[in-house]
Scaffold this motif. Structure first.
Motif, short mmCIF file in Angstrom:
data_model
loop_
_atom_site.label_atom_id
_atom_site.label_comp_id
_atom_site.label_asym_id
_atom_site.label_seq_id
_atom_site.Cartn_x
_atom_site.Cartn_y
_atom_site.Cartn_z
N TYR A 194 0.82 -1.21 0.00
CA TYR A 194 0.00 0.00 0.00
C TYR A 194 0.86 1.26 0.00
N SER A 227 -11.95 4.42 7.61
CA SER A 227 -12.29 3.12 7.04
C SER A 227 -13.51 3.20 6.13
N ALA A 265 -12.54 4.80 2.94
CA ALA A 265 -11.76 3.84 2.16
C ALA A 265 -12.65 2.87 1.40
N ALA A 266 -13.72 2.39 2.07
CA ALA A 266 -14.65 1.44 1.44
C ALA A 266 -15.36 2.07 0.24
N MET A 293 -14.31 4.65 -1.51
CA MET A 293 -13.30 4.95 -2.53
C MET A 293 -12.96 3.72 -3.38
N SER A 294 -12.84 2.54 -2.71
CA SER A 294 -12.44 1.33 -3.45
C SER A 294 -13.50 0.97 -4.50
N PHE A 327 -8.88 8.65 -5.30
CA PHE A 327 -9.68 7.68 -4.55
C PHE A 327 -8.80 6.53 -4.04
N HIS A 356 -8.26 5.45 -0.21
CA HIS A 356 -8.53 4.05 0.15
C HIS A 356 -7.34 3.42 0.85
N SER A 416 -6.88 1.63 4.47
CA SER A 416 -6.55 0.20 4.50
C SER A 416 -5.21 -0.06 5.18
#
Length: 399
Positions: free
Chosen positions: A86, A138, A141-142, A144-145, A268, A272, A276
């Motif tokens: 990452y 978090s 991040a979800a 964005m993924s 994004f 993310h 993560s």
């Protein structure tokens, strides 16, 4: 569940080819959904007791000491490996934004510096105390993924099939093609990697004998896996269809237009992987600090927390700067770390705990998963290591 590994799937397809690629994607989806179901079922297999951690399940299946030695090293490799990757992903996406937004009169900046910029964020937010404090990060991040996965395949559709697209294998020699195939197996394994935190998630669901937690957890897992399929398959298949074997190891690097959309997608990705990174780093912090306090008798002070977390972020940054090879790292860690915890350790636990009758459907299914997962664990790192060595030949370390 949907992680940065999705960005490497079109590149994996270029090494697998249409037939084997589609079969391996579908097989991985089915096998990992099956092993996820096993872990959800085993969460409360002892009446009145819940196994809230992967290693607790390992101890129940293999014994107190052996269970720890089998599961904990694997989990550590997964968590540290993902954080290193990452770091590379965040740095690469920052570089992509810079290169897309600044094409005229701009000096080229090496990925090394962008990795350091990305790491600087973690030197700050790694000092947040626990999982609850990163809930907002978090959630972002979800979202964005899902966003960058959708942008990746829709932008590929918009771009259209490239002129002179070639779907033949990339390698020029038979050995090269075979080892690229191995690396691609590891890349696919990396993408299907949500099992390390599934028990911790299930532990947050209320449970009674009448309404055990496995009911809503399994519903959630199925919805999650449908979303995974809607993200992974279009990115992998459309990305490969559009670019063929010329696709980059990170699909967003191949996509240059529409500029605004691709810049947004890279942004994004950065948001993310910030979230993560922390999700995977928190258990490592917990483990390091527990060992220092309980085994080495350090005082649990703020200075101890500050030092251990800063050193860990610096370590992952240093390794990422040393080996900023997205494709090779995906293949290596995917096979070496993710294949065991995702593909076959749950099956071994199931056989050890429930002891299904030899040659029954359950027995045969588990052994097929174990054999396929073990092959993946052997072949993935071989291909990944070779990809890292090839990229390292032309890379100037710390230049």
């Amino acid at each position: 569940m949907v992680g940065a590994g999705v960005l490497g799937l079109p590149y994996a397809m270029a090494s697998l080819g249409w037939g084997p690629g589609v079969v391996i994607l579908i097989l991985s989806w089915v096998i990992t959904l099956y092993t996820l179901w096993q872990m959800i079922e085993m969460h409360e297999m002892v009446p009145g007791k819940r196994f809230d951690r992967y290693h607790e399940l390992g101890q129940q299946a293999f014994g107190e000491k052996l269970g720890l030695w089998i599961v904990v090293p694997q989990q550590l490799i997964v968590e540290v490996g993902v954080d290193i990757l990452y770091m590379v992903t965040g740095g690469t996406s920052l570089k992509n934004i810079h290169d897309l937004a600044c094409k005229k009169n701009c000096k080229s900046i090496k990925t090394t510096y962008f990795i350091m910029i990305f790491a600087s964020v973690h030197f700050v937010i790694s000092h947040l105390p626990n999982f609850n404090s990163i809930t907002g990060i978090s959630l972002a991040a979800a979202v964005m993924s899902l966003s960058y996965s959708t942008i990746a395949w829709t932008a590929s559709v918009h771009k259209g099939v490239q002129q002179g697209v070639d779907y033949s294998y990339k390698g020029s020699t038979t050995t090269g093609k075979v080892l690229d195939f191995f690396n691609a197996l590891g890349t696919v394994a990396f993408a299907f990697a949500g099992h390390n935190v599934v028990l911790e998630i299930q532990a947050t669901i209320p449970s009674t004998p009448e309404k055990p937690s496995k009911g809503p957890m399994w519903k959630g897992a199925v919805v999650g896996y449908i979303i995974v399929a809607l993200c992974y398959f279009p990115v992998a298949l459309i990305g490969y269809y559009v670019f063929g074997n010329n696709v980059d190891s990170n699909i967003l690097t191949s996509l240059q237009k529409p500029e605004g959309l691709i810049i947004a997608a890279n942004a994004f990705v950065i948001i993310h992987v910030i979230g993560s990174y922390q999700i995977y780093a928190m258990p490592v912090f917990d483990m390091i600090e527990s060992v220092l306090v309980k085994k080495m008798h350090f005082r649990p002070t703020r200075i101890l927390r500050f030092t251990t977390r800063t050193v860990y972020v610096a370590f992952t940054m240093f390794v990422a700067i040393t080996f900023p090879f997205f494709s090779g790292l995906l293949g290596f860690f995917g096979g070496f770390a993710f294949a065991p915890t995702t593909y076959f350790i749950p099956c071994i636990m199931w056989l050890a705990v429930y002891k299904p009758k030899m040659f029954s459907l359950s027995w045969c299914t588990n052994w097929i998963c174990i054999i396929l997962g073990f092959v993946l664990m052997i072949l993935g790192p071989i291909g990944g290591l070779r990809a890292i060595i090839i990229e390292a030949k032309t890379y100037k370390f710390y230049s």
